[in-house]
Design a protein around this motif. Structure first.
Motif, PDB file in Angstrom:
ATOM      1  N   GLU A 175       0.861  -1.178   0.000  1.00 57.09           N
ATOM      2  CA  GLU A 175       0.000   0.000   0.000  1.00 57.09           C
ATOM      3  C   GLU A 175       0.900   1.231   0.000  1.00 57.09           C
ATOM      4  N   SER A 176       0.717   2.053  -0.996  1.00 54.33           N
ATOM      5  CA  SER A 176       1.462   3.310  -1.090  1.00 54.33           C
ATOM      6  C   SER A 176       0.626   4.358  -0.345  1.00 54.33           C
ATOM      7  N   CYS A 177       1.224   5.019   0.660  1.00 58.77           N
ATOM      8  CA  CYS A 177       0.442   5.854   1.591  1.00 58.77           C
ATOM      9  C   CYS A 177       0.929   7.295   1.656  1.00 58.77           C
ATOM     10  N   ALA A 178      -0.011   8.192   1.908  1.00 60.92           N
ATOM     11  CA  ALA A 178       0.341   9.580   2.212  1.00 60.92           C
ATOM     12  C   ALA A 178      -0.558  10.035   3.348  1.00 60.92           C
ATOM     13  N   GLN A 179      -0.036  10.847   4.228  1.00 54.04           N
ATOM     14  CA  GLN A 179      -0.830  11.302   5.376  1.00 54.04           C
ATOM     15  C   GLN A 179      -0.421  12.708   5.790  1.00 54.04           C
ATOM     16  N   MET A 180      -1.419  13.475   6.256  1.00 49.06           N
ATOM     17  CA  MET A 180      -1.138  14.768   6.860  1.00 49.06           C
ATOM     18  C   MET A 180      -1.772  14.770   8.253  1.00 49.06           C
ATOM     19  N   THR A 181      -1.155  15.459   9.189  1.00 45.30           N
ATOM     20  CA  THR A 181      -1.830  15.730  10.451  1.00 45.30           C
ATOM     21  C   THR A 181      -2.357  17.155  10.351  1.00 45.30           C
ATOM     22  N   LEU A 182      -3.689  17.274  10.383  1.00 44.22           N
ATOM     23  CA  LEU A 182      -4.316  18.583  10.189  1.00 44.22           C
ATOM     24  C   LEU A 182      -4.851  19.102  11.514  1.00 44.22           C
ATOM     25  N   SER A 183      -4.725  20.400  11.725  1.00 48.33           N
ATOM     26  CA  SER A 183      -5.226  21.001  12.957  1.00 48.33           C
ATOM     27  C   SER A 183      -6.106  22.198  12.611  1.00 48.33           C
ATOM     28  N   GLY A 184      -6.972  22.580  13.574  1.00 47.49           N
ATOM     29  CA  GLY A 184      -7.911  23.655  13.297  1.00 47.49           C
ATOM     30  C   GLY A 184      -9.097  23.145  12.505  1.00 47.49           C
ATOM     31  N   ILE A 185      -9.389  21.841  12.628  1.00 48.12           N
ATOM     32  CA  ILE A 185     -10.542  21.252  11.946  1.00 48.12           C
ATOM     33  C   ILE A 185     -11.500  20.748  13.023  1.00 48.12           C
ATOM     34  N   GLU A 186     -12.711  20.363  12.604  1.00 43.97           N
ATOM     35  CA  GLU A 186     -13.653  19.832  13.578  1.00 43.97           C
ATOM     36  C   GLU A 186     -13.770  18.332  13.383  1.00 43.97           C
ATOM     37  N   THR A 251       1.934  17.866  10.077  1.00 42.21           N
ATOM     38  CA  THR A 251       2.924  16.936   9.514  1.00 42.21           C
ATOM     39  C   THR A 251       2.444  16.514   8.133  1.00 42.21           C
ATOM     40  N   HIS A 252       3.361  15.992   7.358  1.00 40.18           N
ATOM     41  CA  HIS A 252       3.061  15.583   5.987  1.00 40.18           C
ATOM     42  C   HIS A 252       4.056  14.474   5.675  1.00 40.18           C
ATOM     43  N   ILE A 253       3.562  13.246   5.521  1.00 44.31           N
ATOM     44  CA  ILE A 253       4.504  12.134   5.351  1.00 44.31           C
ATOM     45  C   ILE A 253       4.093  11.185   4.218  1.00 44.31           C
ATOM     46  N   ALA A 254       5.074  10.452   3.735  1.00 47.17           N
ATOM     47  CA  ALA A 254       4.844   9.340   2.819  1.00 47.17           C
ATOM     48  C   ALA A 254       5.049   8.053   3.608  1.00 47.17           C
ATOM     49  N   GLY A 255       4.600   6.922   3.067  1.00 48.25           N
ATOM     50  CA  GLY A 255       4.813   5.657   3.770  1.00 48.25           C
ATOM     51  C   GLY A 255       4.399   4.474   2.921  1.00 48.25           C
ATOM     52  N   GLY A 256       4.778   3.291   3.368  1.00 45.09           N
ATOM     53  CA  GLY A 256       4.381   2.066   2.678  1.00 45.09           C
ATOM     54  C   GLY A 256       3.962   1.029   3.701  1.00 45.09           C
TER      55      GLY A 256
ATOM     56  N   CYS B  21       9.602   2.505  -1.594  1.00 41.98           N
ATOM     57  CA  CYS B  21      10.299   2.066  -2.813  1.00 41.98           C
ATOM     58  C   CYS B  21      11.244   0.898  -2.506  1.00 41.98           C
ATOM     59  N   VAL B  22      11.926   0.968  -1.371  1.00 41.75           N
ATOM     60  CA  VAL B  22      12.880  -0.085  -0.995  1.00 41.75           C
ATOM     61  C   VAL B  22      12.133  -1.411  -0.816  1.00 41.75           C
ATOM     62  N   GLY B  23      10.922  -1.311  -0.229  1.00 37.92           N
ATOM     63  CA  GLY B  23      10.127  -2.506   0.041  1.00 37.92           C
ATOM     64  C   GLY B  23       9.703  -3.263  -1.209  1.00 37.92           C
ATOM     65  N   VAL B  24       9.580  -2.578  -2.343  1.00 34.17           N
ATOM     66  CA  VAL B  24       9.145  -3.265  -3.566  1.00 34.17           C
ATOM     67  C   VAL B  24      10.297  -3.547  -4.535  1.00 34.17           C
TER      68      VAL B  24
END
Ligand SMILES: Cc1cc2nc3c(=O)[nH]c(=O)nc-3n(C[C@H](O)[C@H](O)[C@H](O)COP(=O)(O)OP(=O)(O)OC[C@H]3O[C@@H](n4cnc5c(N)ncnc54)[C@H](O)[C@@H]3O)c2cc1C
Ligand code: SF4
Ligand code: SF4
Lengths: 389, 83
Positions: A175-186, A251-256, B21-24
Motif C-alpha cells: 500500500e502506497s500511503c500519504a498522510q497529513m496531520t491537520l489542525s484547526g478542523i472539527e 505533519t506531511h509524510i509518505a509511507g508504505g 520504494c525499498v520494500g518493492v
C-alpha cells in the motif's frame, strides 16, 4: 573463535524491534538494539490507531501517549451515506513518538542497550557464517558481533535479503500511503472515520483518525497497482482541498505498508525477521503495530531460548509459533483483502444501505460484513472463490 | 547525474525517506539512510516498481535513457518479434 559482543542484535527500534529486544532480554539474553534515525519514534509514519485489547497486553495504557480514546468506527460510502458500528472493547489514537519511546524504555529497563544514529549497512560474515552486523555509527564504520540477528527494520527491510531471504513485497500487496496531520478542523474525538470508493482511494481506504477535538491524522493507502495510475499524494491533496481547505498542516509524510501474507521465510540460519520486515501486517486493515509487537514478542522469546540452549536451530520454532498465533489468520485476511479490493462504488453503497437496516446492536464490523454477504449473493461467491483458491 | 544506461532518477531533495520504494525493489538496489537515498546503479534493472510505489512521485523514469542502452538490446528486441 573470537568472542561475541552480544547474544542478540536487534536492527530497528520500532514497536516490533523494541518488543523483540525486551522479551529477548527477559529471556536472559544480552541484547543490543540499533536504530538508524537520530530519535526512537520519530518521524512518525502511521495513522496511529490501535485496539485497547491489542495494546494492553504489552503496556498499561497511559494518557501521555494517547491522543484520543475512541469507541466507534464510521464507514462512509461513496454516495456519502454512513454507518457507525461500535469498536468492540474500544481503542486509541496514539502519540507514537511517545509510545515508541516508552516501548524502547521498557526494553532498556530489562537491560537492553540501545544506540541511535546507528545504520546497519550489511551483515558481518566469517567463514561464510553470519556473526553480527556492519554499521555506520555517527558516520564511523563499526563491526559488532552477535550470535543471533533480529531484523526489525520495517517496510524498507534489507537485512532479510542479505541473509538470503526474499522479502520483496509484490506491488499488488504494497500500500502506497500519504498522510497529513491537520489542525484547526472539527472532528469527533470518539470516532475513527473510514472513507471508501474510487474517488478517495480505489481498492483501499482513506482514514480520518482524531487526535483530540480539532486535530486528526488524515491519510490514505492504495495498492501500488492502483497508484500506477494516480499517486497517493494526488488523492490526498484532492480530498483535503475538498474537505478541509486552508487548515494548518502539522505533519506531511509518505509511507508504505506491506499488506501481504507473512513472508514465506522469516527464519534463516541465525537471522529472524519481525514486524513489517516479516510482512506481519493485518492485510485487511493495514494495522501493523500490534501484530508486529506480537511477532516481536514471539521472536524475542524464541531467540532467547535458542541462546540459553546454545542451539541456533531452535529459531525455527519462531516460524511455527507465529503461524499458530496470527500467521494463519493473516493468510485468510489476505484473501478477504483481495475480495474487498475488487468492490466498486455501487457495492460499497449497497453494503452501507443494508448495514443501516440492521438493528443498532448488530452494527458491529462483523455484523456488517455478514449482512453484506447476505444481501449480495455475488459477493458470497467472490469471497468463497478467494477462500477456496 | 544518472548513468547513461539508467532510466531511474531519484529527484534530489524531494524524498521523504519512507522506504516504500525499498520494500518493492526486487534487486535490493536502493540504499536508504536517515536523510539520504541513493540508487545502487549496477543493480538497478529499470523495472519501474519503485517509480509506481513512491507515494510522493519522487522517482522519475526517463524514457530517453533508451537511446543510451547497449546496442545489443534494440537488436534483441528486433529478433524477439520475428516469427
Ligand atoms: C501511513 C501509514 C499509516 C499507518 N497506520 C497504522 C495504524 O493506524 N495502525 C496500525 O496498527 N498500523 C498502522 N500502520 C502500520 C505501522 O506503522 C507499521 O506496521 C509499524 O510501524 C511496524 O512496526 P515495525 O517495528 O515493524 O517497523 P517500523 O516502525 O517501521 O520500525 C523500523 C525501524 O527500523 C529502522 N531501520 C530501518 N532500516 C535500518 C537499518 N538498516 N539500520 C538501522 N535501523 C534501521 C527504521 O528507522 C525504523 O525506526 C501505518 C503505516 C503507514 C505507512
Ligand atoms: S527500477 Fe526496479 S530495480 Fe531499479 S531501483 Fe527501482 S525497483 Fe529497484
Ligand atoms: S518511496 Fe519515495 S519518498 Fe519514500 S523513500 Fe522512496 S523515493 Fe523517498
Amino acid at each position: 573463535m573470537k568472542k561475541f559482543d552480544y547474544d542478540i542484535i536487534v536492527v530497528g527500534a520500532g514497536p516490533a524491534g523494541s518488543t523483540a529486544a525486551r522479551y529477548a532480554a527477559i529471556g536472559g539474553a544480552k541484547v543490543l538494539m540499533l536504530e538508524k534515525d537520530r530519535d526512537v519514534g520519530y518521524p512518525v509514519r502511521c495513522g496511529e490507531a490501535v485496539s485497547h485489547e491489542g495494546v494492553a497486553q504489552f503496556i498499561k495504557p497511559d494518557p501521555k501517549w494517547i491522543a484520543s480514546s475512541v469507541s466507534k468506527f464510521r464507514l462512509i460510502a461513496p454516495n456519502g451515506s454512513s454507518v457507525v458500528p461500535k469498536l468492540d472493547g474500544g481503542g486509541y489514537v496514539l502519540e507514537r513518538r511517545v509510545f515508541d519511546y516508552e516501548l524502547a524504555k521498557l526494553a532498556a529497563s530489562e537491560g537492553v542497550e540501545v544506540i541511535t544514529k546507528a545504520y546497519v549497512y550489511d551483515l558481518l560474515r566469517e567463514d561464510g557464517k553470519i556473526v553480527g552486523v556492519q554499521t555506520l555509527i555517527k558516520d564511523k564504520k563499526v563491526d559488532i558481533r552477535s550470535k543471533i540477528v533480529i531484523a526489525a527494520d520495517g517496510v524498507e527491510s534489507r537485512v532479510g535479503k542479505w541473509a538470503g531471504m526474499d522479502t520483496t513485497c509484490h506491488i499488488r500487496d504494497m500500500e502506497s500511503c500519504a498522510q497529513m496531520t491537520l489542525s484547526g478542523i472539527e472532528v469527533d474525538p470518539d470516532v475513527l472515520d473510514f472513507y471508501f470508493g474510487d474517488e478517495v482511494s480505489p481498492g483501499g481506504y482513506l482514514w480520518v483518525f482524531p487526535k483530540g477535538k480539532d486535530t486528526a491524522n488524515v491519510g490514505l493507502g492504495l495498492s501500488v497497482e492502483e497508484a500506477k495510475k494516480k499517486s497517493a499524494i494526488k488523492f490526498l491533496h484532492e480530498f483535503v482541498d475538498r474537505k478541509f481547505p486552508k487548515v494548518a498542516m502539522l505533519t506531511h509524510i509518505a509511507g508504505g505498508v506491506p499488506c501481504a501474507k507473512t513472508n514465506p521465510e522469516i527464519v534463516k540460519e541465525n537471522v529472524i525477521l519481525v514486524g513489517d520486515a516479516a510482512h506481519q501486517v493485518n492485510p485487511v486493515s493495514g494495522g501493523g503495530i500490534i501484530s508486529g509487537m506480537i511477532g516481536g514478542m514471539i521472536g524475542g522469546q524464541v531467540a532467547a531460548e535458542a541462546i540459553v540452549r546454545g542451539e541456533v536451530l531452535h529459531l525455527r520454532e519462531y516460524d511455527k509459533r507465529w503461524h499458530k498465533r496470527l500467521g494463519w489468520r493473516h493468510d485468510i485476511f489476505y484473501n478477504i483483502r483481495n475480495a474487498i479490493g475488487n468492490f466498486d462504488d455501487e457495492t460499497y453503497n449497497n453494503i452501507c444501505d443494508s448495514a443501516l437496516k440492521l438493528p443498532e446492536d448488530k452494527r458491529t464490523l462483523g455484523g456488517i460484513f455478514r449482512s453484506a454477504l447476505w444481501n449480495q449473493p455475488s459477493m458470497i461467491l467472490d469471497v468463497a472463490k478467494v477462500f477456496l483458491s | 547525474m544518472p548513468q547513461p544506461h539508467l532510466m531511474i532518477h531519484i529527484v534530489p531533495g524531494k524524498c521523504d525517506y519512507c522506504g516504500c520504494c525499498v520494500g518493492v525493489c526486487p534487486e535490493d538496489a536502493i540504499e536508504l539512510m536517515e536523510s539520504k537515498i541513493a540508487l545502487i546503479e549496477d543493480r538497478c534493472t529499470n523495472c519501474r516498481k519503485c517509480v509506481w510505489a513512491c507515494p510522493w512521485e519522487v522517482i522519475e523514469f526517463h524514457r530517453d535513457g533508451v537511446d543510451h542502452l547497449p546496442k545489443q538490446i534494440p537488436q534483441m528486441i528486433n529478433e524477439a518479434v520475428k516469427f
